[in-house]
Design a protein around this motif. Sequence first.
Motif, PDB file in Angstrom:
ATOM      1  N   GLN A   1       0.449  36.079  23.461  1.00  0.00           N
ATOM      2  CA  GLN A   1      -0.274  36.097  24.741  1.00  0.00           C
ATOM      3  C   GLN A   1      -0.416  34.680  25.301  1.00  0.00           C
ATOM      4  OE1 GLN A   1      -1.061  39.272  25.713  1.00  0.00           O
ATOM      5  NE2 GLN A   1      -0.088  39.836  23.776  1.00  0.00           N
ATOM      6  N   THR A   2       0.363  33.731  24.778  1.00  0.00           N
ATOM      7  CA  THR A   2       0.223  32.333  25.198  1.00  0.00           C
ATOM      8  C   THR A   2       1.012  32.063  26.484  1.00  0.00           C
ATOM      9  OG1 THR A   2       2.198  31.486  24.093  1.00  0.00           O
ATOM     10  CG2 THR A   2       0.209  31.678  22.746  1.00  0.00           C
ATOM     11  N   GLU A   3       0.914  30.820  26.921  1.00  0.00           N
ATOM     12  CA  GLU A   3       1.715  30.383  28.075  1.00  0.00           C
ATOM     13  C   GLU A   3       3.082  29.882  27.614  1.00  0.00           C
ATOM     14  OE1 GLU A   3      -0.255  29.584  31.540  1.00  0.00           O
ATOM     15  OE2 GLU A   3      -0.681  31.435  30.436  1.00  0.00           O
ATOM     16  N   LEU A   4       3.270  29.815  26.297  1.00  0.00           N
ATOM     17  CA  LEU A   4       4.505  29.211  25.770  1.00  0.00           C
ATOM     18  C   LEU A   4       5.687  30.168  25.920  1.00  0.00           C
ATOM     19  CD1 LEU A   4       3.014  27.784  22.426  1.00  0.00           C
ATOM     20  CD2 LEU A   4       3.808  26.433  24.380  1.00  0.00           C
ATOM     21  N   MET A   5       6.808  29.639  26.413  1.00  0.00           N
ATOM     22  CA  MET A   5       8.024  30.440  26.524  1.00  0.00           C
ATOM     23  C   MET A   5       9.012  29.929  25.465  1.00  0.00           C
ATOM     24  SD  MET A   5       7.297  32.536  28.963  1.00  0.00           S
ATOM     25  CE  MET A   5       8.830  33.285  29.502  1.00  0.00           C
ATOM     26  N   VAL A   6       9.687  30.848  24.799  1.00  0.00           N
ATOM     27  CA  VAL A   6      10.609  30.445  23.728  1.00  0.00           C
ATOM     28  C   VAL A   6      11.953  31.157  23.875  1.00  0.00           C
ATOM     29  CG1 VAL A   6       8.783  29.923  22.048  1.00  0.00           C
ATOM     30  CG2 VAL A   6       9.699  32.241  22.165  1.00  0.00           C
ATOM     31  N   SER A   7      12.985  30.547  23.307  1.00  0.00           N
ATOM     32  CA  SER A   7      14.314  31.148  23.364  1.00  0.00           C
ATOM     33  C   SER A   7      14.393  32.355  22.426  1.00  0.00           C
ATOM     34  CB  SER A   7      15.369  30.103  22.961  1.00  0.00           C
ATOM     35  OG  SER A   7      15.027  29.489  21.726  1.00  0.00           O
ATOM     36  N   GLY A   8      15.173  33.368  22.818  1.00  0.00           N
ATOM     37  CA  GLY A   8      15.324  34.575  21.992  1.00  0.00           C
ATOM     38  C   GLY A   8      15.926  34.258  20.633  1.00  0.00           C
TER      39      GLY A   8
ATOM     40  N   GLU B   1      -9.266  20.569  18.775  1.00  0.00           N
ATOM     41  CA  GLU B   1      -8.897  19.146  18.754  1.00  0.00           C
ATOM     42  C   GLU B   1      -7.508  18.893  19.344  1.00  0.00           C
ATOM     43  OE1 GLU B   1     -11.441  18.160  14.649  1.00  0.00           O
ATOM     44  OE2 GLU B   1      -9.256  18.232  14.600  1.00  0.00           O
ATOM     45  N   GLY B   2      -6.798  19.960  19.704  1.00  0.00           N
ATOM     46  CA  GLY B   2      -5.467  19.809  20.306  1.00  0.00           C
ATOM     47  C   GLY B   2      -4.370  19.552  19.287  1.00  0.00           C
ATOM     48  N   LYS B   3      -4.689  19.710  18.011  1.00  0.00           N
ATOM     49  CA  LYS B   3      -3.663  19.429  16.990  1.00  0.00           C
ATOM     50  C   LYS B   3      -2.700  20.605  16.802  1.00  0.00           C
ATOM     51  CE  LYS B   3      -6.328  15.883  14.791  1.00  0.00           C
ATOM     52  NZ  LYS B   3      -7.275  15.493  13.766  1.00  0.00           N
ATOM     53  N   ILE B   4      -3.169  21.788  17.166  1.00  0.00           N
ATOM     54  CA  ILE B   4      -2.270  22.938  17.221  1.00  0.00           C
ATOM     55  C   ILE B   4      -2.529  23.649  18.547  1.00  0.00           C
ATOM     56  CG2 ILE B   4      -2.273  23.203  14.683  1.00  0.00           C
ATOM     57  CD1 ILE B   4      -4.041  25.661  15.016  1.00  0.00           C
ATOM     58  N   ARG B   5      -1.502  24.336  19.038  1.00  0.00           N
ATOM     59  CA  ARG B   5      -1.704  25.018  20.325  1.00  0.00           C
ATOM     60  C   ARG B   5      -1.964  26.504  20.129  1.00  0.00           C
ATOM     61  NH1 ARG B   5       2.899  23.022  24.408  1.00  0.00           N
ATOM     62  NH2 ARG B   5       1.578  24.049  25.944  1.00  0.00           N
ATOM     63  N   ALA B   6      -1.181  27.157  19.297  1.00  0.00           N
ATOM     64  CA  ALA B   6      -1.342  28.604  19.104  1.00  0.00           C
ATOM     65  C   ALA B   6      -1.382  28.909  17.614  1.00  0.00           C
ATOM     66  CB  ALA B   6      -0.193  29.349  19.766  1.00  0.00           C
ATOM     67  N   ILE B   7      -1.999  30.069  17.303  1.00  0.00           N
ATOM     68  CA  ILE B   7      -2.194  30.469  15.907  1.00  0.00           C
ATOM     69  C   ILE B   7      -1.368  31.723  15.625  1.00  0.00           C
ATOM     70  CG2 ILE B   7      -3.924  31.379  14.259  1.00  0.00           C
ATOM     71  CD1 ILE B   7      -6.040  29.696  15.831  1.00  0.00           C
TER      72      ILE B   7
ATOM     73  N   LEU C   1     -10.879  38.596  14.033  1.00  0.00           N
ATOM     74  CA  LEU C   1     -11.687  37.375  14.078  1.00  0.00           C
ATOM     75  C   LEU C   1     -11.075  36.263  14.924  1.00  0.00           C
ATOM     76  CD1 LEU C   1     -12.588  37.126  10.259  1.00  0.00           C
ATOM     77  CD2 LEU C   1     -14.075  37.880  12.121  1.00  0.00           C
ATOM     78  N   SER C   2      -9.795  36.402  15.253  1.00  0.00           N
ATOM     79  CA  SER C   2      -9.113  35.278  15.916  1.00  0.00           C
ATOM     80  C   SER C   2      -7.960  35.790  16.763  1.00  0.00           C
ATOM     81  CB  SER C   2      -8.535  34.352  14.824  1.00  0.00           C
ATOM     82  OG  SER C   2      -7.545  33.502  15.348  1.00  0.00           O
ATOM     83  N   ALA C   3      -7.584  34.974  17.737  1.00  0.00           N
ATOM     84  CA  ALA C   3      -6.318  35.243  18.420  1.00  0.00           C
ATOM     85  C   ALA C   3      -5.215  35.126  17.370  1.00  0.00           C
ATOM     86  CB  ALA C   3      -6.100  34.219  19.520  1.00  0.00           C
ATOM     87  N   CYS C   4      -4.207  35.981  17.475  1.00  0.00           N
ATOM     88  CA  CYS C   4      -3.082  35.924  16.539  1.00  0.00           C
ATOM     89  C   CYS C   4      -1.838  36.245  17.361  1.00  0.00           C
ATOM     90  CB  CYS C   4      -3.286  36.948  15.427  1.00  0.00           C
ATOM     91  SG  CYS C   4      -1.920  36.957  14.265  1.00  0.00           S
ATOM     92  N   GLU C   5      -1.064  35.209  17.662  1.00  0.00           N
ATOM     93  CA  GLU C   5       0.022  35.396  18.628  1.00  0.00           C
ATOM     94  C   GLU C   5       1.256  36.041  18.012  1.00  0.00           C
ATOM     95  OE1 GLU C   5      -1.040  34.981  21.435  1.00  0.00           O
ATOM     96  OE2 GLU C   5      -2.652  33.521  21.248  1.00  0.00           O
TER      97      GLU C   5
END
Length: 329
Positions: A8-15, A137-143, A159-163
């Motif tokens: 559900q992130t804004e990150l786009m990745v290659s197939g 802290e910005g050290k990771i973006r997505a989980i 308990l958490s977002a899990c992408e």
Amino acid sequence: MKMTRLGQTELMVSGIAMGCWALSGVETWGAQDETEAVRTVHAALDAGITLFDTAEAYGDGESERLLGKALVGNRNGVVIASKVRPANLAHAELIAACERSLRNLRTDTIDLYQVHWANPDVPIGDTIEALQQLQKEGKIRAIGVSNFGVRDLQGFASLSACETNQLPYSLLWRAVESKIVPECLKRGVGILAYSPLAQGLLTGKFESADAVPEERRRTRFYSSARPLARHGDTGCEEEVFLAIAEIRSICREIGRPMAHVALAWLLHQPGVTSVLAGARRPEQIRENAAAEALVLDLDTLQALDRATQAVKKAIGENPDMWQSQSRYR
Ligand SMILES: NC(=O)c1ccc[n+]([C@@H]2O[C@H](COP(=O)([O-])OP(=O)(O)OC[C@H]3O[C@@H](n4cnc5c(N)ncnc54)[C@H](OP(=O)(O)O)[C@@H]3O)[C@@H](O)[C@H]2O)c1
């Protein structure tokens, strides 16, 4: 290369993504030339691949270090996925592991930080608190997670977002289809498919189980009598090589290399965000990247399904590639 949204992130990745385990040149894979490893990452970038998967466990940080070296001057637009070992899931250990990975990768932020395997001895809340602190802290973006069965995924996602859930998935390893894929689909958790070439089997380059390098004959495809196996299964070597022969003839009919067909098949499966194809040489990653454009028609998809039913049945519902006593819960 077509891009897909990561969870559900804004990150786009290659197939097609590049899996960087083998770059560490240890354990399962044997020696790897460092210059060749860096050239392979550069070839992946040139082919339009933007997602690179690694882990602190791969060569004890060596895979991360090589990826970090190759990405100097190439970081923009790249999505780095790394993983924390199950032994490092308690709060302080997880923070320290992430700091080490950031140094190895020569970056300020890891785009997707994944729990490599669940650890029933560490309270999940402790792990999640540490992950959320790193995210603030910005050290990771997505989980994300990896090798999580239904129960672990439900517990984590409550308990958490899990992408994402990174899972073993290929034409020859379909155990995740019965329960875990539906759970991921229900929760909008993207699937990152690992060992998509069944560690080289699905390139068609091995004529028999005896031709496969011994270190790779540890998985449940192979008999427990193979020297490095740590499972107790009889394996399904015969079914695997019969399936490969069938797949080979399907590939011949449509005039495409087996690696293209194996990787493209995954991109046609529900829930799969990206396929983590391992590669050790530039020509391999170029070949793998080319699979992204292959559209398989319904007849071919059905023929591939039929060709792999006997292996699917033999492997059963345990997704664990290495152990009969599944680590999935
Ligand atoms: N989360 C987890 O627990 C987990 C577990 C395993 C893997 N993974 C991830 O998934 C990635 C991929 O999985 P994997 O490395 O196990 O296996 P894979 O992608 O199924 O197979 C990769 C290997 O096949 C050979 N190969 C690749 N492309 C080829 C081509 N076009 N022609 C001929 N040979 C080719 C290469 O080895 P050779 O040239 O030596 O044959 C390469 O290292 C890993 O790098 C890692 O990022 C995650």
